[in-house]
Each structure stands twice: as C-alpha cells, then as structure tokens.
Design a protein around this motif. Structure first.
Motif, mmCIF file in Angstrom:
data_model
loop_
_atom_site.group_PDB
_atom_site.id
_atom_site.type_symbol
_atom_site.label_atom_id
_atom_site.label_comp_id
_atom_site.label_asym_id
_atom_site.label_seq_id
_atom_site.Cartn_x
_atom_site.Cartn_y
_atom_site.Cartn_z
ATOM 1 N N SER A 34 -11.800 -14.599 42.202
ATOM 2 C CA SER A 34 -12.608 -15.452 41.144
ATOM 3 C C SER A 34 -14.027 -14.966 41.452
ATOM 4 O O SER A 34 -14.250 -14.053 42.396
ATOM 5 N N LYS A 35 -15.124 -15.559 40.798
ATOM 6 C CA LYS A 35 -16.503 -15.167 40.982
ATOM 7 C C LYS A 35 -16.743 -15.622 42.437
ATOM 8 O O LYS A 35 -17.931 -15.057 42.821
ATOM 9 N N ASP A 36 -16.200 -16.733 43.020
ATOM 10 C CA ASP A 36 -16.595 -17.088 44.325
ATOM 11 C C ASP A 36 -15.833 -16.264 45.589
ATOM 12 O O ASP A 36 -16.257 -16.445 46.747
ATOM 13 N N GLY A 37 -14.639 -15.928 45.194
ATOM 14 C CA GLY A 37 -13.981 -15.117 46.364
ATOM 15 C C GLY A 37 -12.561 -14.821 45.901
ATOM 16 O O GLY A 37 -12.260 -14.480 44.870
ATOM 17 N N MET A 38 -11.763 -14.226 47.017
ATOM 18 C CA MET A 38 -10.377 -13.881 46.792
ATOM 19 C C MET A 38 -9.411 -14.533 48.090
ATOM 20 O O MET A 38 -9.969 -14.709 49.053
ATOM 21 N N ARG A 39 -8.249 -14.464 47.671
ATOM 22 C CA ARG A 39 -7.329 -14.583 48.659
ATOM 23 C C ARG A 39 -6.464 -13.297 48.865
ATOM 24 O O ARG A 39 -5.961 -12.613 48.132
ATOM 25 N N LEU A 40 -6.616 -12.891 50.202
ATOM 26 C CA LEU A 40 -6.124 -11.723 50.681
ATOM 27 C C LEU A 40 -4.925 -11.954 51.248
ATOM 28 O O LEU A 40 -4.715 -12.849 52.119
ATOM 29 N N GLU A 41 -3.725 -11.111 51.308
ATOM 30 C CA GLU A 41 -2.608 -11.098 52.055
ATOM 31 C C GLU A 41 -2.732 -10.006 53.143
ATOM 32 O O GLU A 41 -2.746 -8.843 52.705
ATOM 33 N N PRO A 45 -3.826 -12.452 61.037
ATOM 34 C CA PRO A 45 -4.818 -13.571 60.362
ATOM 35 C C PRO A 45 -6.345 -13.044 61.142
ATOM 36 O O PRO A 45 -6.148 -12.359 62.222
ATOM 37 N N THR A 46 -7.220 -13.344 60.711
ATOM 38 C CA THR A 46 -8.558 -13.079 61.200
ATOM 39 C C THR A 46 -9.278 -14.242 61.318
ATOM 40 O O THR A 46 -8.754 -15.531 60.945
ATOM 41 N N PRO A 47 -10.457 -14.329 62.189
ATOM 42 C CA PRO A 47 -11.131 -15.634 62.508
ATOM 43 C C PRO A 47 -11.914 -16.321 61.604
ATOM 44 O O PRO A 47 -12.397 -15.713 60.729
ATOM 45 N N PRO A 48 -11.757 -17.582 61.446
ATOM 46 C CA PRO A 48 -12.739 -18.028 60.200
ATOM 47 C C PRO A 48 -14.044 -17.855 60.632
ATOM 48 O O PRO A 48 -14.652 -17.659 61.647
ATOM 49 N N ASP A 49 -14.717 -18.228 59.603
ATOM 50 C CA ASP A 49 -16.202 -17.551 59.570
ATOM 51 C C ASP A 49 -16.636 -16.378 59.734
ATOM 52 O O ASP A 49 -17.948 -16.022 60.290
ATOM 53 N N ALA A 50 -15.719 -15.348 59.956
ATOM 54 C CA ALA A 50 -16.076 -13.995 60.370
ATOM 55 C C ALA A 50 -16.629 -13.168 59.121
ATOM 56 O O ALA A 50 -16.244 -13.758 58.026
ATOM 57 N N PHE A 51 -17.583 -12.398 59.290
ATOM 58 C CA PHE A 51 -18.022 -11.529 58.253
ATOM 59 C C PHE A 51 -17.534 -10.251 58.106
ATOM 60 O O PHE A 51 -17.299 -9.826 59.132
ATOM 61 N N ALA A 70 -13.484 -17.818 54.754
ATOM 62 C CA ALA A 70 -13.504 -19.207 54.562
ATOM 63 C C ALA A 70 -12.326 -20.062 55.208
ATOM 64 O O ALA A 70 -12.515 -21.084 55.790
ATOM 65 N N HIS A 71 -11.281 -19.535 55.244
ATOM 66 C CA HIS A 71 -9.893 -20.085 55.601
ATOM 67 C C HIS A 71 -8.828 -18.944 56.024
ATOM 68 O O HIS A 71 -8.787 -17.943 55.500
ATOM 69 N N THR A 72 -7.866 -19.522 57.112
ATOM 70 C CA THR A 72 -7.060 -18.461 57.292
ATOM 71 C C THR A 72 -5.734 -19.076 57.412
ATOM 72 O O THR A 72 -5.433 -20.421 57.574
ATOM 73 N N GLY A 73 -4.754 -18.369 57.245
ATOM 74 C CA GLY A 73 -3.319 -18.928 57.404
ATOM 75 C C GLY A 73 -2.377 -17.882 58.015
ATOM 76 O O GLY A 73 -2.782 -16.683 58.679
ATOM 77 N N ALA A 74 -1.040 -18.210 58.027
ATOM 78 C CA ALA A 74 -0.139 -17.012 58.646
ATOM 79 C C ALA A 74 -0.366 -15.758 58.167
ATOM 80 O O ALA A 74 -0.345 -14.645 58.827
ATOM 81 N N THR A 75 -0.493 -15.582 56.740
ATOM 82 C CA THR A 75 -0.184 -14.512 55.943
ATOM 83 C C THR A 75 -1.329 -14.263 55.048
ATOM 84 O O THR A 75 -1.227 -13.193 54.515
ATOM 85 N N HIS A 76 -2.319 -15.013 54.841
ATOM 86 C CA HIS A 76 -3.259 -15.168 53.864
ATOM 87 C C HIS A 76 -4.643 -15.745 54.436
ATOM 88 O O HIS A 76 -4.770 -16.380 55.323
ATOM 89 N N ASN A 77 -5.676 -15.067 53.744
ATOM 90 C CA ASN A 77 -6.907 -15.156 54.128
ATOM 91 C C ASN A 77 -7.741 -15.717 53.031
ATOM 92 O O ASN A 77 -7.718 -14.917 51.850
ATOM 93 N N GLY A 78 -8.612 -16.635 52.924
ATOM 94 C CA GLY A 78 -9.513 -17.114 51.969
ATOM 95 C C GLY A 78 -10.770 -16.505 52.212
ATOM 96 O O GLY A 78 -11.312 -17.027 53.270
ATOM 97 N N VAL A 79 -11.336 -15.651 51.225
ATOM 98 C CA VAL A 79 -12.496 -15.044 51.741
ATOM 99 C C VAL A 79 -13.331 -15.481 50.653
ATOM 100 O O VAL A 79 -13.220 -15.586 49.296
ATOM 101 N N GLU A 80 -14.832 -15.967 50.988
ATOM 102 C CA GLU A 80 -15.936 -16.155 50.001
ATOM 103 C C GLU A 80 -16.907 -14.788 50.011
ATOM 104 O O GLU A 80 -16.852 -14.373 50.893
ATOM 105 N N PHE A 81 -17.168 -14.458 48.668
ATOM 106 C CA PHE A 81 -18.088 -13.775 48.529
ATOM 107 C C PHE A 81 -19.494 -14.106 49.219
ATOM 108 O O PHE A 81 -20.000 -15.070 48.814
ATOM 109 N N SER A 82 -20.044 -13.081 49.967
ATOM 110 C CA SER A 82 -21.541 -13.258 50.341
ATOM 111 C C SER A 82 -22.336 -12.276 49.843
ATOM 112 O O SER A 82 -22.643 -11.142 50.480
#
Length: 112
Positions: A34-41, A45-51, A70-82
């Motif tokens: 979306s214009k706000d971010g993306m869901r990555l597979e 996992p990556t640490p939350p709040d990492a850039f 923005a958030h992490t899961g076992a196989t997915h990470n939600g990232v926000e565009f900065s």
C-alpha cells in the motif's frame, strides 16, 4: 465515541525483494503493498523497529525504499515506508497507481 483506523488500499502482489538491514541482505517476497508499507515474506524474522531498505523490481523498474519494521511474525514482516525523499514518495505513488490500474483490469486482487 468510536475510533476509526483508516487503512490505505492494499494490493496482493508477489514480487521478489531484497531486504537490507544493518549489514545483511535477505531475499524474500513482497506479498502485499500500500502507500503506507508492505508485507514481506522472509525466511528469518527481523527485529521490530529496525530500519533498512527494500529493493524490488516491478516491470523491469528497480525501486528502492527506506522502511521501518512495524511488526514481525514467524514468516512475515510488516514494514512501513519511511520516506527520506520526495522521489521515494513519488515512486511509491507511481507504483500504487500502476497497481490500481492493473487491479481495475482484474489482474490483481484488492485486499480489504
């Protein structure tokens, strides 16, 4: 009074990506955007709040975006565009507009 959280339209996609965080580059897939971010597979996992940065290619058009996890899961990470530049914001807007046109032609599924 009820609070409403409005989300930008998200588009289901399947793009290969390279997610660079600190000194590591991880291969993965962008599963929605979306214009706000993306869901990555990703496999790890990556640490939350990492850039970091995400590099993807859409129709042979390479795009690189600055993101925050923005958030992490076992196989997915939600990232926000900065967005660091107007060019990054414009590139995302152009990509989303292209996806919206494709969605109207029924090639992509709009997620709600």
């Amino acid at each position: 009074m009820q609070k409403f959280d409005y989300r930008s339209p998200r588009f289901a996609v399947d793009f290969p990506v390279q997610f660079t965080i600190k000194q590591s580059t991880l291969p993965g897939r962008c599963k929605d955007i979306s214009k706000d971010g993306m869901r990555l597979e990703l496999r790890h996992p990556t640490p939350p709040d990492a850039f970091g940065t995400v590099l993807l290619s859409y129709r042979d058009w390479p795009l690189e975006f600055s993101v925050r996890v923005a958030h992490t899961g076992a196989t997915h990470n939600g990232v926000e565009f900065s967005y660091k530049t107007h060019q990054e914001r414009d590139a995302v807007a152009h990509l989303i507009a292209s996806l919206a046109i494709s969605a109207s032609r029924s090639r992509l599924k709009l997620l709600k």
